[in-house]
Design a protein around this motif. Sequence first.
Motif, PDB file in Angstrom:
ATOM      1  N   ASP A 400       0.862  -1.179   0.000  1.00  0.00           N
ATOM      2  CA  ASP A 400       0.000   0.000   0.000  1.00  0.00           C
ATOM      3  C   ASP A 400       0.899   1.230   0.000  1.00  0.00           C
ATOM      4  OD1 ASP A 400      -1.878   1.984   0.282  1.00  0.00           O
ATOM      5  OD2 ASP A 400      -2.915   1.083   1.997  1.00  0.00           O
ATOM      6  N   TYR A 401       0.815   2.022  -1.077  1.00  0.00           N
ATOM      7  CA  TYR A 401       1.663   3.209  -1.193  1.00  0.00           C
ATOM      8  C   TYR A 401       1.139   4.376  -0.345  1.00  0.00           C
ATOM      9  CZ  TYR A 401       4.198   1.022  -5.039  1.00  0.00           C
ATOM     10  OH  TYR A 401       4.983   0.183  -5.800  1.00  0.00           O
ATOM     11  N   LEU A 402      -0.067   4.273   0.185  1.00  0.00           N
ATOM     12  CA  LEU A 402      -0.667   5.343   0.995  1.00  0.00           C
ATOM     13  C   LEU A 402      -0.575   6.692   0.280  1.00  0.00           C
ATOM     14  CD1 LEU A 402       0.782   4.359   4.510  1.00  0.00           C
ATOM     15  CD2 LEU A 402      -1.447   3.774   3.558  1.00  0.00           C
ATOM     16  N   THR A 403      -0.901   6.684  -1.003  1.00  0.00           N
ATOM     17  CA  THR A 403      -0.737   7.879  -1.845  1.00  0.00           C
ATOM     18  C   THR A 403      -1.512   9.068  -1.307  1.00  0.00           C
ATOM     19  OG1 THR A 403      -0.457   6.419  -3.761  1.00  0.00           O
ATOM     20  CG2 THR A 403      -0.941   8.736  -4.205  1.00  0.00           C
ATOM     21  N   ARG A 404      -2.669   8.821  -0.716  1.00  0.00           N
ATOM     22  CA  ARG A 404      -3.500   9.919  -0.215  1.00  0.00           C
ATOM     23  C   ARG A 404      -2.805  10.689   0.900  1.00  0.00           C
ATOM     24  NH1 ARG A 404      -4.928   5.102   1.513  1.00  0.00           N
ATOM     25  NH2 ARG A 404      -5.501   4.681   3.703  1.00  0.00           N
ATOM     26  N   PHE A 405      -1.825  10.050   1.567  1.00  0.00           N
ATOM     27  CA  PHE A 405      -1.056  10.729   2.613  1.00  0.00           C
ATOM     28  C   PHE A 405       0.369  11.047   2.164  1.00  0.00           C
ATOM     29  CE2 PHE A 405      -3.931   7.710   4.898  1.00  0.00           C
ATOM     30  CZ  PHE A 405      -4.830   8.654   5.375  1.00  0.00           C
ATOM     31  N   SER A 406       1.014  10.067   1.558  1.00  0.00           N
ATOM     32  CA  SER A 406       2.437  10.211   1.237  1.00  0.00           C
ATOM     33  C   SER A 406       2.706  10.876  -0.103  1.00  0.00           C
ATOM     34  CB  SER A 406       3.101   8.831   1.247  1.00  0.00           C
ATOM     35  OG  SER A 406       2.590   8.021   0.182  1.00  0.00           O
ATOM     36  N   GLY A 407       1.739  10.793  -1.031  1.00  0.00           N
ATOM     37  CA  GLY A 407       1.982  11.311  -2.374  1.00  0.00           C
ATOM     38  C   GLY A 407       2.849  10.399  -3.213  1.00  0.00           C
ATOM     39  N   ILE A 408       3.210   9.222  -2.692  1.00  0.00           N
ATOM     40  CA  ILE A 408       4.069   8.266  -3.404  1.00  0.00           C
ATOM     41  C   ILE A 408       3.211   7.389  -4.308  1.00  0.00           C
ATOM     42  CG2 ILE A 408       5.782   6.440  -3.148  1.00  0.00           C
ATOM     43  CD1 ILE A 408       6.686   9.141  -2.093  1.00  0.00           C
ATOM     44  N   THR A 409       3.696   7.168  -5.537  1.00  0.00           N
ATOM     45  CA  THR A 409       3.011   6.304  -6.513  1.00  0.00           C
ATOM     46  C   THR A 409       3.995   5.258  -7.032  1.00  0.00           C
ATOM     47  OG1 THR A 409       3.590   7.751  -8.365  1.00  0.00           O
ATOM     48  CG2 THR A 409       1.513   8.212  -7.204  1.00  0.00           C
ATOM     49  N   PRO A 410       3.496   4.177  -7.615  1.00  0.00           N
ATOM     50  CA  PRO A 410       4.407   3.160  -8.178  1.00  0.00           C
ATOM     51  C   PRO A 410       5.347   3.746  -9.230  1.00  0.00           C
ATOM     52  CG  PRO A 410       2.178   2.299  -8.014  1.00  0.00           C
ATOM     53  CD  PRO A 410       2.090   3.749  -7.675  1.00  0.00           C
ATOM     54  N   GLU A 411       4.851   4.702 -10.015  1.00  0.00           N
ATOM     55  CA  GLU A 411       5.697   5.300 -11.052  1.00  0.00           C
ATOM     56  C   GLU A 411       6.885   6.043 -10.444  1.00  0.00           C
ATOM     57  OE1 GLU A 411       1.838   4.271 -12.411  1.00  0.00           O
ATOM     58  OE2 GLU A 411       2.401   5.694 -10.816  1.00  0.00           O
ATOM     59  N   LYS A 412       6.669   6.713  -9.312  1.00  0.00           N
ATOM     60  CA  LYS A 412       7.763   7.422  -8.665  1.00  0.00           C
ATOM     61  C   LYS A 412       8.793   6.476  -8.057  1.00  0.00           C
ATOM     62  CE  LYS A 412       5.125  11.604  -7.410  1.00  0.00           C
ATOM     63  NZ  LYS A 412       4.677  12.472  -6.290  1.00  0.00           N
ATOM     64  N   MET A 413       8.348   5.309  -7.614  1.00  0.00           N
ATOM     65  CA  MET A 413       9.247   4.393  -6.921  1.00  0.00           C
ATOM     66  C   MET A 413      10.009   3.457  -7.854  1.00  0.00           C
ATOM     67  SD  MET A 413       9.153   5.160  -3.750  1.00  0.00           S
ATOM     68  CE  MET A 413      10.031   3.742  -3.143  1.00  0.00           C
ATOM     69  N   ASP A 414       9.554   3.302  -9.083  1.00  0.00           N
ATOM     70  CA  ASP A 414      10.192   2.337 -10.000  1.00  0.00           C
ATOM     71  C   ASP A 414      11.687   2.572 -10.179  1.00  0.00           C
ATOM     72  OD1 ASP A 414       7.957   0.844 -10.344  1.00  0.00           O
ATOM     73  OD2 ASP A 414       7.296   1.840 -12.183  1.00  0.00           O
ATOM     74  N   PRO A 415      12.167   3.807 -10.455  1.00  0.00           N
ATOM     75  CA  PRO A 415      13.605   3.991 -10.707  1.00  0.00           C
ATOM     76  C   PRO A 415      14.448   4.128  -9.440  1.00  0.00           C
ATOM     77  CG  PRO A 415      12.464   6.070 -11.024  1.00  0.00           C
ATOM     78  CD  PRO A 415      11.416   5.055 -10.689  1.00  0.00           C
ATOM     79  N   VAL A 416      13.842   4.093  -8.230  1.00  0.00           N
ATOM     80  CA  VAL A 416      14.568   4.347  -6.987  1.00  0.00           C
ATOM     81  C   VAL A 416      15.414   3.144  -6.603  1.00  0.00           C
ATOM     82  CG1 VAL A 416      14.327   4.883  -4.536  1.00  0.00           C
ATOM     83  CG2 VAL A 416      12.778   5.920  -6.193  1.00  0.00           C
ATOM     84  N   THR A 417      16.675   3.415  -6.264  1.00  0.00           N
ATOM     85  CA  THR A 417      17.588   2.353  -5.807  1.00  0.00           C
ATOM     86  C   THR A 417      18.152   2.647  -4.419  1.00  0.00           C
ATOM     87  OG1 THR A 417      19.444   3.456  -6.897  1.00  0.00           O
ATOM     88  CG2 THR A 417      18.252   1.781  -8.166  1.00  0.00           C
ATOM     89  N   THR A 418      17.906   3.844  -3.903  1.00  0.00           N
ATOM     90  CA  THR A 418      18.429   4.215  -2.582  1.00  0.00           C
ATOM     91  C   THR A 418      17.768   3.363  -1.497  1.00  0.00           C
ATOM     92  OG1 THR A 418      18.711   6.487  -3.344  1.00  0.00           O
ATOM     93  CG2 THR A 418      18.779   6.105  -0.969  1.00  0.00           C
ATOM     94  N   SER A 419      18.578   2.778  -0.632  1.00  0.00           N
ATOM     95  CA  SER A 419      18.067   1.917   0.436  1.00  0.00           C
ATOM     96  C   SER A 419      18.070   2.651   1.772  1.00  0.00           C
ATOM     97  CB  SER A 419      18.918   0.650   0.556  1.00  0.00           C
ATOM     98  OG  SER A 419      20.233   0.993   0.977  1.00  0.00           O
ATOM     99  N   LEU A 420      17.448   2.041   2.755  1.00  0.00           N
ATOM    100  CA  LEU A 420      17.422   2.620   4.094  1.00  0.00           C
ATOM    101  C   LEU A 420      18.835   2.729   4.653  1.00  0.00           C
ATOM    102  CD1 LEU A 420      15.940   3.598   6.636  1.00  0.00           C
ATOM    103  CD2 LEU A 420      15.675   1.196   7.311  1.00  0.00           C
TER     104      LEU A 420
END
Length: 736
Positions: A400-420
């Motif tokens: 659950d991307y919780l887009t309504r709160f976080s503004g995060i979508t699958p499209e935004k997360m696809d190219p991300v490689t930065t880890s915790l």
Amino acid sequence: MGSSKKRKRSNLSKDPSLQQRTDPRQSGVAATLPIDKGSLARDQQQENHDAAHEAAEDENDADGWTVVGRSGKKRKTNNYPALVYADSYKQQSSIKLGELQNLVLYCLANGTSPQWTAVRHHSQVNKAVVLFVPGLERGMFDGSVALDASSEGSAQDPKPGHGLDQPRNGGKSHSVPSRIDGAQNDGRSRPHASPDDYLPVRLAAENLPQPLKLLADCFEYLLPVKAPGDDRFSRIYSPLHHMLNSQIPKSRYPKADENVKNVIKGEKPANDQHSESKRTPITSFILSMDQLRENDFVLHPAWYDTESEEQAEMKRRVDATQDAASGWVDSQVASLGAGDDLKLPSEQGSLTAGWTVLAMDCEMCTVQGGEAALTRISLIDWDGEVIMDGLVKPDKPIIDYLTRFSGITPEKMDPVTTSLADIQKRLLEILTPTTILVGHSLDSDLEALKLTHPFIVDTSILYPHPRGPPLKSSLKWLVQKYLGREIQKGHGSLGHDSIEDSRACLDLVKKKCEKGLEWASVPCTSETIFKRLSRTPQKGPRDKVLPGGQGKLGAIVDHGAPEKSFGQMASFSIGCNTDGEVVDAVKRAVSGDPDGAIIPGGGVDFTWARMRDLEKARGWSNNDRYDLLQMDHRPAGDDKSTEPSPSVLATQVATTVNCIQQVHASLPPCTLLVVYTGTGDPRDLARLQQMQRTFKREYKTKKWDQLSVKWTDVEDQALKKACQKARRGLGFVTIT
């Protein structure tokens, strides 16, 4: 009615003729107060009888009133203050905590008269001392809580009224069934209780357990006091806040300005009329160890002075999977004073005082297993410049991307490689021994980052909720009220902007630094009791108000560092480590320093103090919350793992009661002493609330058979019952 004489005060129960003549509709306060004030009139038919009755009473005037001349006017011969409980007054519910506060304000300030008792000559009360003593409960007085080894086996079946005389109900016993302990109450209807549950009860020293006997020497009655809360939602509000916060009198509250009435939607802007601006460095708002614990922060090792304390905390972190093996890291701060030599030079009056201030906000999503995981972090400095802003890819699959709160979508997360781990590495380079982290509900952000840092300023604590802890105001509400602007406009659709939220937190902190400690510490319709008393002039010789109008002084005595919370609004604050130190500090506050070095001679007018040793011994304090969370599957009412043995408990109760007795014995004449416990036993409530949170979290991602906790109607009713039990506090009141 013809002309009538005023008659001597008397108790209705001793005068059958008056009982017959009293209007049944005036059996409560409307009847009691006129009786206590001697203003009950008689009609013409009873004048002859009453005149003869008064003549006989003149010879045995025992309450300080005499009748002078044929006009019947009275002259006071004794103006010593006293509390009066009238037998004819029928209470309909337990005394509320706010009514104890009102008693204090009635005696010391311009408060309204209490409705549950009458105070004779209240203007002669010179001082007031309020003791907050969590850990005492009704079961200790009726025998359901064993206070010695011999009574341990019979503690589950107490004798009715053990240790207590009958309630003040005219000697009548009540057989009205109580639904308070039943499961029929659904939380929406008001539970029915027997009058025995809320009427004042006389303490009988000969029947009390040995550890409690001294209380009967100090107080005549035990008062059932209901803690603030909400039975429908199974919540308890802070007994500390409800005693120390008072409503601003309507006469001092300004009318709304029509020019700004409709500037923004929602909450009206805050009113600054009742506070004075005083520039304060940000270091004054860094959370103390107790505040961090109470708000579920994981403590940084720098907070511990000894190796044994650090090892004990690390063991707790291992058990809670908050250690290095679980991916947690601690900022590179060796001790709390490690950065003293590293601070930047600052000008006098600087708000940052040489510290580096960073505001942070994080956005999370839900990953496999129902956990919250970091997806975005934003970090800005004191000047509002962005230090870090980036997306983070969780280790587990996102459900659950919780887009309504976080503004995060699958499209935004696809190219991300930065880890915790990458974010943690960068933060360890940024966070130094001179860095202060600012944010809103930072405990959640730091938990998502799996990071600890000792220097925290949290706006959800800096701006308390109107009802006090554990409730917290939203960032959107705070910004709207105190900054006069709107944020999070994309809530529910586009989500929040973490940079916008970071700047909002920083602006709230800056405004607090500019305005000072007292500003926005309570709602705009409330003020601290210390502020209320400061507007009441002190009394001089012969009860004459001193010219110049110096207000009454207040002191707060508490474990730890009280100057971090309400102590900042009191005239004096004294920190202690034990209840014995609390007793000495109360004596000092009431009497003053011999040389008047800090506390002036004669002491302060109002003192609030808290004794915590019994609370800690019974595992009631917030610091023991972790231990309660390990009891998720215990049957309701099974607190054996945290309750000490009867002999150990009896020893601690005796020590606490002895401390109360020492305070009572040290008070000067005409001093009001109020002791309240705040709540009943909160452990079942805390355990069930944690179970409910666990269930709600797991229910979103797991099947019913896979849940570690199953929440049914049985648990729901148990939660309501636990809340009602926890709201049953006690009170003791006397005038020395």
